[in-house]
Design a protein around this motif. Sequence first.
Motif, PDB file in Angstrom:
ATOM      1  N   GLY A   1     -54.777 164.472  10.679  1.00 24.88           N
ATOM      2  CA  GLY A   1     -55.332 165.682  11.280  1.00 24.88           C
ATOM      3  C   GLY A   1     -54.341 166.819  11.392  1.00 24.88           C
ATOM      4  O   GLY A   1     -54.479 167.680  12.268  1.00 24.88           O
ATOM      5  N   ALA A   2     -53.354 166.870  10.510  1.00 23.96           N
ATOM      6  CA  ALA A   2     -52.371 167.957  10.540  1.00 23.96           C
ATOM      7  C   ALA A   2     -53.088 169.305  10.453  1.00 23.96           C
ATOM      8  O   ALA A   2     -53.955 169.510   9.603  1.00 23.96           O
ATOM      9  CB  ALA A   2     -51.396 167.802   9.384  1.00 23.96           C
ATOM     10  N   ASP A   3     -52.730 170.225  11.341  1.00 25.52           N
ATOM     11  CA  ASP A   3     -53.432 171.505  11.434  1.00 25.52           C
ATOM     12  C   ASP A   3     -52.720 172.655  10.727  1.00 25.52           C
ATOM     13  O   ASP A   3     -53.258 173.750  10.629  1.00 25.52           O
ATOM     14  CB  ASP A   3     -53.673 171.881  12.901  1.00 25.52           C
ATOM     15  CG  ASP A   3     -52.390 171.891  13.725  1.00 25.52           C
ATOM     16  OD1 ASP A   3     -51.468 171.113  13.417  1.00 25.52           O
ATOM     17  OD2 ASP A   3     -52.313 172.652  14.700  1.00 25.52           O
ATOM     18  N   GLY A   4     -51.517 172.404  10.215  1.00 27.76           N
ATOM     19  CA  GLY A   4     -50.762 173.464   9.569  1.00 27.76           C
ATOM     20  C   GLY A   4     -51.478 174.141   8.411  1.00 27.76           C
ATOM     21  O   GLY A   4     -51.553 175.379   8.354  1.00 27.76           O
ATOM     22  N   PRO A   5     -52.024 173.383   7.435  1.00 22.26           N
ATOM     23  CA  PRO A   5     -52.686 174.030   6.302  1.00 22.26           C
ATOM     24  C   PRO A   5     -53.844 174.943   6.705  1.00 22.26           C
ATOM     25  O   PRO A   5     -53.963 176.068   6.193  1.00 22.26           O
ATOM     26  CB  PRO A   5     -53.172 172.842   5.461  1.00 22.26           C
ATOM     27  CG  PRO A   5     -52.194 171.757   5.771  1.00 22.26           C
ATOM     28  CD  PRO A   5     -51.873 171.923   7.227  1.00 22.26           C
TER      29      PRO A   5
END
Length: 325
Positions: A117-121
């Motif tokens: 669930g990385a939100d950076g992109p």
Amino acid sequence: MDVVLIALGGTISVRARGQEGRLTGAEITAAVPGLEELDTRLDVRDVRSVPSGSLTFGQILDVVAIAAEAVAAGAGGVVVTQGTDTLEETAFLVDLVWPHEAPFVLTGAMRQPAMAGADGPANVLAAVLVAAAREARGRGALVVLNDEIHAARWVRKTHSTSPATFASPSTGPLGRVVEGRVRMLLDAPRRPPWPADVDRERLDRARVALHVVTLDDDGTQLDGLAATHAGLVVAGFGAGHVPGVLAARLGALAERMPVVLTSRTGSGSVLRHTYQAPGSESDLRRRGLIDGGFLDPYKARVLLRLLLATGSGRAGIEDAFALMG
């Protein structure tokens, strides 16, 4: 539309466990689905790679200078990726000195790239869309995360880990990114910017302390402050109150340096003349404290330090807080 993206490090640039170094700006943008499909040419630059807690006023002003040069060369917008720990403060500093119509957008991430669930992109994609949007022009520095667009003046980091941590408690977000479209819902009037070419020696000398008032606080830790600092921001109880025993100590400091009164609550304004007891906002204003208005303690500290570094006297500082608070 050309957009310059400046990478400063932070959670958004953390590599997978066991890998050395930080992700470069090119690596960050390469992991953003749909970015290449936009009608936007990215000029990606790595300026430094440090946790945002280690950034300085001078380094942020250097970034502003780089961004200004890019805009002068034709870029229509700016994106800065950095850590979120100090993002609300760096964004406000940028907003105070950014003179261009081109949007200056700051973003980051709450989850590392290797996490589920990385939100950076998603945050980078939304930030680039805002930086390139006609609707965002003339709005100064903006903070874009979780598809929300926040004014630098109002945004706060409100949670230690949540991807929805950034909020503007007093106003709500200015807009949102919906299906790749920038939708501005509110308008936040801009104030005239301060000069960005601050003398660095004067900036180093313009040290501003922050004192958060707590239960049974007599202010003993403020002893000797006037010898080491040029200003003080007080984060008072509620609408701008302190223990009665602390009021006289703050009044004495206000005779020697600018002391700005704010609220530690996280939203809302300090009052001016509702309460009259010792340590109330009325008492503190009579003792010479400056009304911080709606500015939270962290942003009040940024503004006061910039004012001191640019040579503002007592009257100029009061006028600036009346305008910005």
